[in-house]
Write a protein that holds these residues in place. Structure first.
Motif, PDB file in Angstrom:
ATOM      1  N   LYS A 162     -68.063 -16.931  24.021  1.00 52.94           N
ATOM      2  CA  LYS A 162     -69.253 -15.994  23.051  1.00 52.94           C
ATOM      3  C   LYS A 162     -70.366 -15.082  23.344  1.00 52.94           C
ATOM      4  CE  LYS A 162     -67.764 -18.680  19.709  1.00 52.94           C
ATOM      5  NZ  LYS A 162     -67.767 -20.300  18.658  1.00 52.94           N
ATOM      6  N   PHE A 163     -71.034 -15.504  24.588  1.00 57.68           N
ATOM      7  CA  PHE A 163     -72.460 -15.326  25.359  1.00 57.68           C
ATOM      8  C   PHE A 163     -71.230 -14.074  26.177  1.00 57.68           C
ATOM      9  CE2 PHE A 163     -75.027 -15.077  29.513  1.00 57.68           C
ATOM     10  CZ  PHE A 163     -75.723 -14.357  28.699  1.00 57.68           C
ATOM     11  N   ALA A 164     -70.331 -14.261  26.429  1.00 58.78           N
ATOM     12  CA  ALA A 164     -69.904 -12.983  27.297  1.00 58.78           C
ATOM     13  C   ALA A 164     -69.498 -11.599  25.974  1.00 58.78           C
ATOM     14  CB  ALA A 164     -68.741 -13.644  28.758  1.00 58.78           C
ATOM     15  N   GLY A 165     -69.641 -12.242  25.176  1.00 58.31           N
ATOM     16  CA  GLY A 165     -68.912 -11.044  23.942  1.00 58.31           C
ATOM     17  C   GLY A 165     -68.338 -11.422  23.662  1.00 58.31           C
ATOM     18  N   GLY A 166     -67.277 -12.862  23.523  1.00 62.67           N
ATOM     19  CA  GLY A 166     -65.315 -12.754  22.740  1.00 62.67           C
ATOM     20  C   GLY A 166     -64.584 -13.032  23.530  1.00 62.67           C
ATOM     21  N   THR A 167     -64.841 -13.048  24.566  1.00 59.99           N
ATOM     22  CA  THR A 167     -63.958 -13.586  25.287  1.00 59.99           C
ATOM     23  C   THR A 167     -62.793 -14.251  25.339  1.00 59.99           C
ATOM     24  OG1 THR A 167     -65.376 -14.937  27.218  1.00 59.99           O
ATOM     25  CG2 THR A 167     -64.849 -12.482  28.006  1.00 59.99           C
ATOM     26  N   GLN A 168     -61.958 -15.262  25.885  1.00 57.03           N
ATOM     27  CA  GLN A 168     -60.800 -15.902  25.317  1.00 57.03           C
ATOM     28  C   GLN A 168     -60.093 -16.693  26.411  1.00 57.03           C
ATOM     29  OE1 GLN A 168     -58.607 -15.706  21.258  1.00 57.03           O
ATOM     30  NE2 GLN A 168     -58.924 -18.075  20.931  1.00 57.03           N
ATOM     31  N   VAL A 169     -59.388 -17.653  26.399  1.00 56.41           N
ATOM     32  CA  VAL A 169     -58.544 -18.522  26.965  1.00 56.41           C
ATOM     33  C   VAL A 169     -57.659 -18.506  26.354  1.00 56.41           C
ATOM     34  CG1 VAL A 169     -58.422 -20.227  28.611  1.00 56.41           C
ATOM     35  CG2 VAL A 169     -60.199 -19.342  29.265  1.00 56.41           C
ATOM     36  N   LEU A 170     -56.633 -17.431  26.663  1.00 58.00           N
ATOM     37  CA  LEU A 170     -54.569 -18.158  25.878  1.00 58.00           C
ATOM     38  C   LEU A 170     -54.031 -18.922  26.675  1.00 58.00           C
ATOM     39  CD1 LEU A 170     -55.133 -14.532  24.861  1.00 58.00           C
ATOM     40  CD2 LEU A 170     -55.633 -16.178  23.271  1.00 58.00           C
ATOM     41  N   LYS A 171     -53.207 -19.903  26.370  1.00 60.04           N
ATOM     42  CA  LYS A 171     -52.072 -20.556  26.908  1.00 60.04           C
ATOM     43  C   LYS A 171     -50.862 -19.139  26.817  1.00 60.04           C
ATOM     44  CE  LYS A 171     -49.465 -23.899  28.482  1.00 60.04           C
ATOM     45  NZ  LYS A 171     -50.255 -24.844  29.553  1.00 60.04           N
ATOM     46  N   ILE A 172     -50.242 -18.667  27.578  1.00 58.99           N
ATOM     47  CA  ILE A 172     -49.351 -17.710  27.812  1.00 58.99           C
ATOM     48  C   ILE A 172     -47.592 -18.132  27.677  1.00 58.99           C
ATOM     49  CG2 ILE A 172     -50.698 -15.678  28.318  1.00 58.99           C
ATOM     50  CD1 ILE A 172     -50.714 -16.090  30.750  1.00 58.99           C
ATOM     51  N   GLY A 173     -48.271 -19.413  28.025  1.00 58.96           N
ATOM     52  CA  GLY A 173     -46.415 -19.492  28.667  1.00 58.96           C
ATOM     53  C   GLY A 173     -45.811 -21.266  28.003  1.00 58.96           C
TER      54      GLY A 173
END
Length: 173
Positions: A162-173
């Motif tokens: 959230k501090f980074a503006g709303g970055t997110q880690v996604l599971k892509i596999g």
């Protein structure tokens, strides 16, 4: 298909991360990825610190340089790989990807630094005697904050995302 769901991209354009197979990264997967990355960066850090110990005959100077280089190494590793590839080596292994606030592109370098800034807390080691303890406690507090955030947020975003503006880690596999 335009951008539905929790991973919007630019309006009217399809998002490669809007498929049902893509979901927020879970705590365990993210922990394993960080562990893998920590081993990789840690080995490099140990080699650098051993070399510093050999060439320097001042424990104070060695400690100072070691704290600065180690903090820069950890922060630089995560910021570089996330901003350029969206994935560190650990995230690649665990099929995770960090995306910027648009949930499509990689984070910018600034966003990647912001979301990983706690990796630089080891810089406190420049303070003789107590610096390592201060940096270690700050890092521990950050990790606890991150774990609580990931487990309590529906999008699995921690405070630093959230501090980074709303970055997110996604599971892509």
């Amino acid at each position: 298909m335009s951008n539905p769901g929790p991973f919007p991209g630019p309006p009217g354009e399809p998002s490669p991360y809007s498929s049902p197979a893509v979901r927020p990264g879970e705590l365990l997967d993210r922990f394993v990825a960080r562990f893998i990355d920590g081993v990789i960066v840690g080995v490099v850090g140990v080699i650098i610190n051993v070399f510093l110990g050999i060439i320097s005959n001042s424990w104070f100077l060695t400690g100072f340089i070691s704290a600065v280089l180690t903090a820069a190494l950890y922060l630089g590793y995560f910021a570089y790989f996330e901003s350029n590839r969206g994935q560190t080596i650990g995230k690649q292994v665990m099929k995770l990807k960090t995306v910027g606030p648009d949930h499509v592109s990689n984070p910018t370098m600034e966003q990647a630094i912001r979301r990983n800034i706690y990796m630089g807390f080891g810089i406190a080691g420049v303070i003789p005697i107590v610096g390592g303890l201060i940096g270690g406690l700050a890092s521990l507090a950050a990790v606890i904050l991150i774990a609580v955030g990931i487990n309590s947020d529906p999008q699995r975003q921690h405070w630093f995302d959230k501090f980074a503006g709303g970055t997110q880690v996604l599971k892509i596999g």
